[in-house]
Write a protein that holds these residues in place. Structure first.
Motif, short mmCIF file in Angstrom:
data_model
loop_
_atom_site.label_atom_id
_atom_site.label_comp_id
_atom_site.label_asym_id
_atom_site.label_seq_id
_atom_site.Cartn_x
_atom_site.Cartn_y
_atom_site.Cartn_z
N SER A 40 0.84 -1.20 0.00
CA SER A 40 0.00 0.00 0.00
C SER A 40 0.88 1.25 0.00
O SER A 40 1.97 1.26 0.57
CB SER A 40 -0.94 0.01 1.21
OG SER A 40 -0.23 0.30 2.39
N ARG A 41 0.38 2.29 -0.63
CA ARG A 41 1.15 3.53 -0.76
C ARG A 41 1.44 4.15 0.60
O ARG A 41 2.56 4.59 0.85
CB ARG A 41 0.37 4.51 -1.64
CG ARG A 41 1.14 5.76 -1.97
CD ARG A 41 0.37 6.62 -2.98
NE ARG A 41 1.14 7.76 -3.36
CZ ARG A 41 1.24 8.89 -2.65
NH1 ARG A 41 0.60 8.98 -1.51
NH2 ARG A 41 1.97 9.89 -3.06
N GLN A 46 5.40 5.66 4.74
CA GLN A 46 5.78 5.74 6.14
C GLN A 46 7.23 5.33 6.35
O GLN A 46 7.89 5.79 7.27
CB GLN A 46 4.87 4.88 7.00
CG GLN A 46 3.48 5.43 7.16
CD GLN A 46 2.57 4.49 7.94
OE1 GLN A 46 2.94 3.37 8.25
NE2 GLN A 46 1.38 4.96 8.25
N LYS A 47 7.73 4.47 5.47
CA LYS A 47 9.09 3.96 5.61
C LYS A 47 10.13 4.90 4.97
O LYS A 47 11.31 4.71 5.18
CB LYS A 47 9.21 2.59 4.95
CG LYS A 47 8.36 1.53 5.60
CD LYS A 47 8.48 0.22 4.87
CE LYS A 47 7.55 -0.84 5.46
NZ LYS A 47 7.62 -2.09 4.72
N LEU A 48 9.67 5.89 4.22
CA LEU A 48 10.59 6.76 3.49
C LEU A 48 10.68 8.15 4.11
O LEU A 48 9.74 8.64 4.71
CB LEU A 48 10.12 6.90 2.03
CG LEU A 48 10.07 5.63 1.20
CD1 LEU A 48 9.48 5.92 -0.17
CD2 LEU A 48 11.45 5.01 1.05
N GLU A 49 11.84 8.78 3.89
CA GLU A 49 12.02 10.17 4.30
C GLU A 49 11.29 11.06 3.29
O GLU A 49 10.98 10.62 2.18
CB GLU A 49 13.51 10.52 4.30
CG GLU A 49 14.30 9.74 5.33
CD GLU A 49 15.78 10.11 5.29
OE1 GLU A 49 16.12 11.14 4.66
OE2 GLU A 49 16.58 9.38 5.87
N PRO A 50 11.00 12.31 3.66
CA PRO A 50 10.25 13.19 2.75
C PRO A 50 10.90 13.34 1.37
O PRO A 50 10.20 13.34 0.36
CB PRO A 50 10.23 14.53 3.49
CG PRO A 50 10.34 14.16 4.93
CD PRO A 50 11.21 12.93 4.97
#
Length: 144
Positions: A40-41, A46-50
């Motif tokens: 899911s997107r 949530q696992k990635l930095e901005p």
């Protein structure tokens, strides 16, 4: 695509290698999309930095618009005259901005305090004691 499925009379044999490479590329894109869609997107974001989130979004949008470009070309529509061209250029502009931000983040930062200490210690400062002792000849044994 097997040889039985292809009727070589339907298209020139010179383009067979190009069509085979195109089919292989489509299979690769399909596999990549299935992998991306399996998670899911929200979970992925949530696992990635901005900055990584922005990169992922830009790559996704660029890929989607590129596939639409190919679709238009297969339908006989010139994609260069379609608004999708401006959209791809806009996305490229944002991709360049994100790249600049990432490059700035990677660039080494100057520690002003350390730099000033390094320069101060590297410069020679004359000492009054050193000047007096250097003018007198050193006493030592003479060689025969």
């Amino acid at each position: 695509m097997s040889e039985d499925d292809i009727n070589t009379e339907e298209y020139p044999t010179e383009i067979h290698d190009y069509l085979a490479a195109f089919e292989k590329s489509l299979a690769s894109v399909d596999k990549m999309l299935k992998t991306m869609m399996s998670v899911s997107r929200n979970e992925l974001l949530q696992k990635l930095e901005p900055l990584e989130q922005a990169k992922m979004d830009l790559v996704s949008v660029y890929a989607l618009n590129s596939m639409f470009w190919v679709y238009l070309a297969t339908q006989g529509i010139n994609p260069k005259e379609h608004p999708v061209k401006q959209e791809l250029e806009r996305i490229r502009t944002y991709m360049n901005k994100v790249k600049e931000i990432a490059d700035k983040k990677k660039a080494s930062k100057l520690d002003k305090g350390a730099a000033s200490r390094f320069v101060r210690n590297a410069l020679w400062e004359p000492n009054v004691e050193n000047e007096n002792t250097s003018k007198t000849p050193a006493k030592g044994k003479k060689k025969k």
